[in-house]
Design an enzyme around this catalytic site. Structure first.
Site, PDB file in Angstrom:
ATOM      1  N   HIS A 205      -2.996   0.750   8.326  1.00 24.80           N
ATOM      2  CA  HIS A 205      -3.710  -0.209   7.467  1.00 24.80           C
ATOM      3  C   HIS A 205      -2.675  -0.699   6.459  1.00 24.80           C
ATOM      4  CE1 HIS A 205      -6.584  -2.085   4.838  1.00 24.80           C
ATOM      5  NE2 HIS A 205      -6.388  -1.216   3.865  1.00 24.80           N
TER       6      HIS A 205
ATOM      7  N   ARG B 187       0.830  -1.205   0.000  1.00 27.02           N
ATOM      8  CA  ARG B 187       0.000   0.000   0.000  1.00 27.02           C
ATOM      9  C   ARG B 187       0.870   1.263   0.000  1.00 27.02           C
ATOM     10  NH1 ARG B 187      -2.453  -3.601   3.692  1.00 27.02           N
ATOM     11  NH2 ARG B 187      -4.477  -4.361   3.003  1.00 27.02           N
TER      12      ARG B 187
ATOM     13  N   ASP C  69      -9.792  -4.636   8.142  1.00 21.56           N
ATOM     14  CA  ASP C  69      -8.816  -5.562   8.743  1.00 21.56           C
ATOM     15  C   ASP C  69      -9.399  -6.188  10.013  1.00 21.56           C
ATOM     16  OD1 ASP C  69      -5.983  -4.485   7.342  1.00 21.56           O
ATOM     17  OD2 ASP C  69      -7.503  -2.959   7.671  1.00 21.56           O
TER      18      ASP C  69
ATOM     19  N   ARG D 247     -11.804  -8.760   9.102  1.00 21.35           N
ATOM     20  CA  ARG D 247     -11.076  -9.964   8.688  1.00 21.35           C
ATOM     21  C   ARG D 247     -10.577 -10.741   9.902  1.00 21.35           C
ATOM     22  NH1 ARG D 247      -7.810  -6.633   3.994  1.00 21.35           N
ATOM     23  NH2 ARG D 247      -9.187  -7.162   2.233  1.00 21.35           N
TER      24      ARG D 247
END
Length: 319
Positions: free
Chosen positions: A181, A94, A154, A157
């Site tokens: 993140h 990212r 997240d 998840r």
């Protein structure tokens, strides 16, 4: 705090009509939260096409006016969602997206800032923490009204993986991913619980005793989820669309829900002048306050390291 009282609480704007923007618009259409949605994209035809496609499902859902528009249409939006940016490619982190997407934000944020908008900016593009900081610095908006989707996905998840591991409803699990993140994120297992029972105790109730090994494997699986999905289908968008919908619910309904959104750190845990994810009370004013959760010494140290990772990136950006 300046709230969204002058905004149209039934209107949302989505800037960026790629996979994430379109999936988010679709999820919001189905949610019934809004009666008006404007889609904006550098490619006007793309925005109009997505608006038409989603609109054709409205007779099967709830009434909402969806259309492709421009920045003049965002002035009274209660929430301005920004998903515009380059996509993360296989093998790319990212943070690798920083330069490309910061430059895109340098063209988008001044358009928002110049129009005296009263809504909340919700940043979704990656790297979300860096871009939320960028949006905050360029827009001049109050800190509480510039937030990122952060680690809401997240965290979802993590709950999903723990639910599978323990054969229990993931909605009964209370746990957070905090920090960036991204690759330096932290699974805060020391405060995790299943309906009030500490997660390690609950694991033993279900016959699992190798806590350190299991938590390490679950945390790695969560951290690498996006990479796995991108490798298989080249993009992630359904999960984040649901996270966007959940954050919008909390704001529009003034739920005061505790969500791990990206917000400005101003002293908690000795961390200053950086945006990252910590549990926060989210309501009509955006972030009301960050919520201190119980962290052990190792988690606090890793959180500080995550903040330093982000700060080093920020230092290379010209605002």
């Amino acid at each position: 705090m300046q709230d969204i009282g002058k905004a149209n609480l039934r209107k949302v704007a989505v800037i960026g009509c790629g996979f994430v923007g379109s999936a988010s618009a679709f999820a919001l259409m189905q949610s019934g939260l809004f009666s008006e949605m404007v889609l904006i994209d550098a490619d006007m035809d793309k925005a109009q096409g997505e608006a038409l496609d989603i609109s054709h499902g409205v007779p099967l859902a709830r009434p909402i006016n969806i259309y492709g528009g421009n920045y003049d249409d965002i002035v009274d939006a209660a929430i301005i969602i920004i998903t515009a940016g380059a996509n993360q490619k296989p093998g790319e982190t990212r943070l690798d997206l920083v330069k490309k997407n910061v430059n895109i934000y340098k063209s988008i944020i001044p358009e928002i800032a110049s129009r005296n908008c009263h809504g909340t900016i919700l940043v979704v593009s990656n790297p979300v923490d860096i871009l939320t900081y960028t949006a905050l610095k360029i827009s001049g908006f109050p800190k509480n009204r510039v937030i990122g989707s952060g680690t809401v996905l997240d965290t979802s998840r993590l709950k999903h993986e723990l639910g599978k591991h323990l054969s229990v409803d993931s909605r009964s699990i209370h746990a957070f991913i905090i920090g960036e993140h991204g690759d330096s994120e932290i699974a805060a297992f020391s405060s995790a619980n299943v309906s009030g029972i500490p997660v390690n105790e609950f694991c033993e109730l279900r016959g699992f005793y190798h806590h350190e090994k299991s938590t390490r494997e679950i945390a790695e699986k969560v951290k690498n989820s996006a990479y796995e999905i991108i490798e298989k289908k080249h993009a992630t968008y359904y999960g984040i669309a649901m996270a966007v919908k959940r954050i919008c619910e909390a704001i529009l309904r003034d739920e005061k829900s505790i969500l791990p959104v990206s917000s400005y750190m101003d002293g908690a845990y000795g961390i200053h002048d950086v945006v990252l994810s910590m549990p926060a009370i989210v309501g009509k004013d955006g972030v009301e306050m960050q919520v201190p959760i119980s962290l052990d010494d190792q988690e606090i140290e890793r959180l500080k390291e995550s903040a330093e990772t982000l700060k080093k990136v920020i230092q290379g950006i010209e605002f």
